[in-house]
Design a protein around this motif. Structure first.
Motif, PDB file in Angstrom:
ATOM      1  N   LYS A  20       0.847  -1.181   0.000  1.00  0.00           N
ATOM      2  CA  LYS A  20       0.000   0.000   0.000  1.00  0.00           C
ATOM      3  C   LYS A  20       0.883   1.230   0.000  1.00  0.00           C
ATOM      4  O   LYS A  20       1.958   1.229   0.599  1.00  0.00           O
ATOM      5  N   CYS A  22       1.105   5.370   0.704  1.00  0.00           N
ATOM      6  CA  CYS A  22       0.491   6.498   1.388  1.00  0.00           C
ATOM      7  C   CYS A  22       0.235   7.618   0.395  1.00  0.00           C
ATOM      8  O   CYS A  22       1.110   7.990  -0.378  1.00  0.00           O
ATOM      9  N   ASP A  32      -1.246  -5.215   4.968  1.00  0.00           N
ATOM     10  CA  ASP A  32      -2.271  -5.204   6.011  1.00  0.00           C
ATOM     11  C   ASP A  32      -2.178  -3.970   6.905  1.00  0.00           C
ATOM     12  O   ASP A  32      -2.846  -3.894   7.922  1.00  0.00           O
ATOM     13  N   GLU A  34      -2.866  -0.383   8.374  1.00  0.00           N
ATOM     14  CA  GLU A  34      -4.034   0.498   8.377  1.00  0.00           C
ATOM     15  C   GLU A  34      -3.615   1.952   8.363  1.00  0.00           C
ATOM     16  O   GLU A  34      -4.367   2.824   7.962  1.00  0.00           O
ATOM     17  N   ARG A  35      -2.404   2.199   8.836  1.00  0.00           N
ATOM     18  CA  ARG A  35      -1.910   3.571   8.832  1.00  0.00           C
ATOM     19  C   ARG A  35      -0.499   3.584   8.267  1.00  0.00           C
ATOM     20  O   ARG A  35       0.226   2.608   8.339  1.00  0.00           O
ATOM     21  N   ARG A  42      -3.997   7.762   7.562  1.00  0.00           N
ATOM     22  CA  ARG A  42      -4.799   6.590   7.216  1.00  0.00           C
ATOM     23  C   ARG A  42      -5.117   6.574   5.723  1.00  0.00           C
ATOM     24  O   ARG A  42      -5.875   5.730   5.250  1.00  0.00           O
TER      25      ARG A  42
END
Ligand code: ZN
Length: 51
Positions: A20, A22, A32, A34-35, A42
């Protein structure tokens, strides 16, 4: 090193893009998460590959 086996290539892509990013600082985070691990935002998006 190019991968010729389509099945292995698929696996490699799945692993490579299971991250992921940001939206605020552009840091890479675990799938996984979340932040964001850098700025604690977030606002994460999954990394996608183009078809
Ligand atoms: Zn961030």
């Amino acid at each position: 090193m190019p991968i010729r086996d389509p099945e292995k290539l698929q696996i490699a892509l799945e692993h490579t893009f299971r991250v992921k990013i940001c939206r605020r600082c552009g840091a890479l985070n675990p799938w996984d998460a979340e932040r964001c691990r850098r700025c604690k935002s977030r606002d994460l998006r999954p990394k996608r590959y183009k078809k």
